[in-house]
Scaffold this motif. Structure first.
Motif, PDB file in Angstrom:
ATOM      1  N   PHE A  82     -21.056  22.970   1.619  1.00 15.19           N
ATOM      2  CA  PHE A  82     -20.191  23.781   2.305  1.00 15.19           C
ATOM      3  C   PHE A  82     -20.287  23.280   3.903  1.00 15.19           C
ATOM      4  N   ILE A  83     -19.239  23.810   4.695  1.00 16.60           N
ATOM      5  CA  ILE A  83     -19.230  23.813   6.089  1.00 16.60           C
ATOM      6  C   ILE A  83     -19.070  25.354   6.474  1.00 16.60           C
ATOM      7  N   VAL A  84     -19.496  25.909   7.533  1.00 20.58           N
ATOM      8  CA  VAL A  84     -19.437  27.134   7.794  1.00 20.58           C
ATOM      9  C   VAL A  84     -19.621  26.991   9.454  1.00 20.58           C
ATOM     10  N   GLY A  85     -18.283  27.444  10.147  1.00 25.82           N
ATOM     11  CA  GLY A  85     -18.579  27.503  11.420  1.00 25.82           C
ATOM     12  C   GLY A  85     -19.051  26.308  11.840  1.00 25.82           C
ATOM     13  N   THR A  86     -20.195  26.147  12.663  1.00 26.80           N
ATOM     14  CA  THR A  86     -20.629  24.871  13.180  1.00 26.80           C
ATOM     15  C   THR A  86     -21.997  24.397  12.257  1.00 26.80           C
ATOM     16  N   THR A  87     -22.007  25.347  11.324  1.00 27.79           N
ATOM     17  CA  THR A  87     -23.415  24.895  10.527  1.00 27.79           C
ATOM     18  C   THR A  87     -23.020  24.555   9.291  1.00 27.79           C
ATOM     19  N   TYR A  88     -23.942  24.046   8.020  1.00 27.61           N
ATOM     20  CA  TYR A  88     -23.409  23.726   6.944  1.00 27.61           C
ATOM     21  C   TYR A  88     -24.687  23.927   5.721  1.00 27.61           C
ATOM     22  N   GLY A  89     -24.422  23.719   4.670  1.00 31.59           N
ATOM     23  CA  GLY A  89     -25.395  23.738   3.571  1.00 31.59           C
ATOM     24  C   GLY A  89     -25.047  23.661   2.234  1.00 31.59           C
ATOM     25  N   LYS A  90     -25.630  24.065   1.347  1.00 33.02           N
ATOM     26  CA  LYS A  90     -25.437  23.778  -0.304  1.00 33.02           C
ATOM     27  C   LYS A  90     -25.940  25.126  -0.724  1.00 33.02           C
ATOM     28  N   VAL A  91     -25.041  25.661  -1.663  1.00 24.97           N
ATOM     29  CA  VAL A  91     -25.339  26.768  -2.093  1.00 24.97           C
ATOM     30  C   VAL A  91     -26.206  27.016  -3.107  1.00 24.97           C
ATOM     31  N   ARG A  92     -27.731  27.458  -2.685  1.00 27.97           N
ATOM     32  CA  ARG A  92     -28.715  27.691  -3.776  1.00 27.97           C
ATOM     33  C   ARG A  92     -28.871  28.457  -4.627  1.00 27.97           C
ATOM     34  N   THR A  93     -28.396  29.880  -4.185  1.00 27.84           N
ATOM     35  CA  THR A  93     -28.183  30.844  -5.061  1.00 27.84           C
ATOM     36  C   THR A  93     -27.080  31.744  -4.504  1.00 27.84           C
ATOM     37  N   MET A  94     -26.462  32.652  -5.525  1.00 21.42           N
ATOM     38  CA  MET A  94     -25.599  33.343  -5.410  1.00 21.42           C
ATOM     39  C   MET A  94     -25.843  34.761  -6.079  1.00 21.42           C
ATOM     40  N   THR A  95     -25.569  35.849  -5.369  1.00 23.68           N
ATOM     41  CA  THR A  95     -25.748  37.306  -5.718  1.00 23.68           C
ATOM     42  C   THR A  95     -24.642  38.095  -5.406  1.00 23.68           C
ATOM     43  N   ASP A  96     -24.250  38.896  -6.380  1.00 23.75           N
ATOM     44  CA  ASP A  96     -22.961  39.885  -6.426  1.00 23.75           C
ATOM     45  C   ASP A  96     -23.559  41.340  -5.809  1.00 23.75           C
ATOM     46  N   ASP A  97     -22.367  42.099  -5.468  1.00 29.03           N
ATOM     47  CA  ASP A  97     -22.997  43.292  -4.937  1.00 29.03           C
ATOM     48  C   ASP A  97     -23.644  44.224  -5.866  1.00 29.03           C
ATOM     49  N   LYS A  98     -23.769  43.867  -7.224  1.00 25.55           N
ATOM     50  CA  LYS A  98     -24.706  44.690  -7.895  1.00 25.55           C
ATOM     51  C   LYS A  98     -26.124  44.219  -7.744  1.00 25.55           C
ATOM     52  N   GLY A  99     -26.342  43.153  -7.105  1.00 21.92           N
ATOM     53  CA  GLY A  99     -27.783  42.492  -7.083  1.00 21.92           C
ATOM     54  C   GLY A  99     -27.925  41.422  -8.180  1.00 21.92           C
ATOM     55  N   PRO A 103     -11.477  34.478  -6.117  1.00 22.49           N
ATOM     56  CA  PRO A 103     -10.878  34.971  -4.941  1.00 22.49           C
ATOM     57  C   PRO A 103     -11.181  36.478  -4.744  1.00 22.49           C
ATOM     58  N   SER A 104     -11.088  36.653  -3.499  1.00 19.15           N
ATOM     59  CA  SER A 104     -11.746  38.255  -3.285  1.00 19.15           C
ATOM     60  C   SER A 104     -13.005  38.587  -3.644  1.00 19.15           C
ATOM     61  N   THR A 105     -13.811  37.835  -4.086  1.00 17.59           N
ATOM     62  CA  THR A 105     -15.171  38.273  -4.506  1.00 17.59           C
ATOM     63  C   THR A 105     -15.977  38.111  -3.367  1.00 17.59           C
ATOM     64  N   PRO A 106     -16.769  39.238  -2.874  1.00 21.64           N
ATOM     65  CA  PRO A 106     -17.830  39.182  -1.974  1.00 21.64           C
ATOM     66  C   PRO A 106     -19.349  38.569  -2.610  1.00 21.64           C
ATOM     67  N   VAL A 107     -19.933  37.558  -2.205  1.00 18.57           N
ATOM     68  CA  VAL A 107     -21.165  37.221  -2.562  1.00 18.57           C
ATOM     69  C   VAL A 107     -22.246  36.754  -1.758  1.00 18.57           C
ATOM     70  N   GLU A 108     -23.405  37.146  -1.740  1.00 17.50           N
ATOM     71  CA  GLU A 108     -24.397  36.754  -0.905  1.00 17.50           C
ATOM     72  C   GLU A 108     -25.024  35.480  -1.341  1.00 17.50           C
ATOM     73  N   ILE A 109     -25.032  34.550  -0.401  1.00 18.20           N
ATOM     74  CA  ILE A 109     -25.550  33.094  -0.637  1.00 18.20           C
ATOM     75  C   ILE A 109     -26.949  32.743   0.185  1.00 18.20           C
TER      76      ILE A 109
END
Ligand code: GDP
Length: 471
Positions: free
Chosen positions: A278-295, A303-309
């Motif tokens: 992905f590209i985000v703002g001026t930086t970039y990366g590769k999704v290594r881990t993804m955690t939802d709001d229940k941990g 769509p409309s899902t928040p996740v911590e990456i």
């Protein structure tokens, strides 16, 4: 050129010589010369699109109507301090834990999802319009519905009005939660009455603003409020295409000592997968881990899902747009380009509106509307200034006082001005230190006056291009 035209190198060099250009086989020709030579052979050529073009790399195409599926609404809670925003966010979260028996410890990742009647609602976890406006200032539109919390024992207060104006400026539907109805002094009708003065007429009074009485503390009316959110969402027909590469917005970001840069992103379209570049703002990366709001660790987020990456190369800013790209090379390429562009933009003088260049911008047809934020020491002056200034509107420019309030010029005022490209007019008030710092950074023009007439005269002169320069 030889390859493309099917002519031998010798033929091309000969044509060049006839044009007075002495060329060798490995010489580079500019487009115009190449076109000229090709023309000599009766071949017309076309300029290829620059392959580095960011839009091409992002391949961000529009979705077809048939690919769109309903998506959950994204909700922000706003309102005056102490009216119960945090309590309401907690009450909503708890109602959900009980209702779904999902258990698990909810993690604070900046947003959470609730399930109600088999449908989902995403809540942004940072109450207040400051966060909302800061994001909007970065060009992000995340919120579909704003819940405006008004304490029934206190009524409409300055920040309630600010929140209404911010939501309106962003074109977001407002649902009013009249809170603290458990309190003896609660007077929901007074709240409704006061809201009418700010353009919100309750549904049961013949208007179209939904007002729900609640008590965040006693958990009264919470489910009803959520049902209303779903109702409004249904009318908005919110849709997204889950079967494409993800696109979203950063809600929160920080540097974690052990995990490196982490960000909570709200997926707005498509589906985000572990392993995506992905590209985000001026930086970039590769999704290594993804955690939802229940941990819980997840592999996909729709769509409309928040996740911590994790997996970012740097910490992005809240409000940065997040887009999946084909591979790391493309991600890095766009990131480099954006960094360069960002640098250049900050070298040049900012494009933001100021009284000094108002006239030239009007002349260039760049300004049709001048937004003003008016702050003064007393309400009477706020109104007087707003009216006198708006009256200066003419055929070329419409003057709009998008917000007015009593008290010092705050950081929020500057953020609001920045998001709405407005000028701040202060009458007998001063900006707070933080507001000055931010205004310098965001290039927001703040004008201070002690005489109403001077303010009017300044704007009038600026519109005519006759403003005396400030020293
Ligand atoms: P915020 O500043 O808008 O986030 O407000 P808080 O959620 O922190 O609430 C401010 C105060 O009002 C706290 O002391 C809460 O306990 C109280 N409060 C919030 N909701 C209610 C309610 O529905 N009823 C009563 N009686 N108190 C409430």
């Amino acid at each position: 050129l030889s390859e493309k035209t099917g002519k031998t190198v010798a033929e091309i060099i000969k044509k060049l010589l006839l044009l007075g250009i002495v060329a060798t086989i490995n010489q580079e020709l500019d487009y115009d010369t190449a076109a000229l030579i090709a023309g000599e052979f009766g071949i017309s050529i076309e300029k290829a699109v620059d392959k580095d073009d960011e839009e091409l790399l992002l391949n961000d195409t529009e979705d077809k109507e048939e690919d769109l599926k309903p998506r959950p609404p994204v909700v922000t809670i706003m309102g005056h301090v102490d009216h119960g925003k945090t309590s309401l966010l907690d009450a909503v979260r708890q109602t959900n834990v009980i209702a779904t028996e999902a258990g698990g410890i909810t993690q604070h990742i900046g947003a959470y999802t609730v399930n109600i009647e088999g449908k989902k609602i995403a809540f942004l976890d940072t109450p207040g319009h400051e966060a909302f406006t800061a994001m909007r200032a970065r060009g992000a539109k995340v919120t579909d519905i704003a819940i405006l919390v008004v304490a029934a024992d206190d009524g409409v207060m300055p920040q309630t009005i600010e929140a209404i104006n911010h939501a309106k400026a962003a074109n977001v539907t407002i649902i009013v939660a009249i809170n603290k109805i458990d309190k003896p002094g609660a007077n929901p009708d007074r709240v409704k009455q006061e809201l009418t003065e700010h353009g919100l007429l309750a549904e049961d009074w013949g208007g179209d603003t939904i007002c729900v009485p609640v008590s965040a503390k006693k958990k009264i009316g919470i489910e009803n409020l959520l049902e209303m959110v779903l109702l409004v969402a249904e009318m908005q027909e919110l849709k997204a295409n889950p079967n494409r590469k993800a696109k979203g917005t950063v809600i929160e970001a920080k540097l974690d000592k052990s995990r490196g840069p982490i960000a909570t992103v709200l997926v707005q379209n498509g589906t985000l997968n572990v392993g995506d570049f992905f590209i985000v703002g001026t930086t970039y990366g590769k999704v290594r881990t993804m955690t939802d709001d229940k941990g819980k660790a997840v592999k996909k987020a729709g769509p409309s899902t928040p996740v911590e990456i994790t997996g970012l190369s740097e910490v992005p800013d809240a409000g940065d747009i997040f887009i999946i790209v084909a591979d790391e090379k493309v991600a890095r390429q766009i990131s480099d380009k954006r960094k360069e562009k960002y640098r250049q933009e900050h070298l040049q003088s900012n494009q933001r509106i100021s009284l000094d260049d108002l006239f030239s911008q009007i002349q260039a047809g760049k300004v049709k509307e001048l937004n003003l934020i008016v702050k003064a020491d007393v309400q009477g002056s706020v109104e007087a200034l707003k009216q006198s200034l708006e009256r200066l509107s003419n055929d070329e420019v419409k003057i709009k006082a998008i917000h007015g309030g009593v008290g010092a010029i705050t950081e929020t005022d500057v953020m609001f001005a920045s998001a709405s490209n407005a000028i701040i007019i202060g009458f007998n008030v001063r900006p707070q230190a933080a507001a000055v710092t931010l205004s310098e950074k965001d290039k927001v023009d703040i004008r201070l006056y002690r005489v109403i007439y001077d303010a009017i005269e300044d704007i009038e002169s600026a519109m005519k291009g006759m403003l005396e320069p400030e020293y």
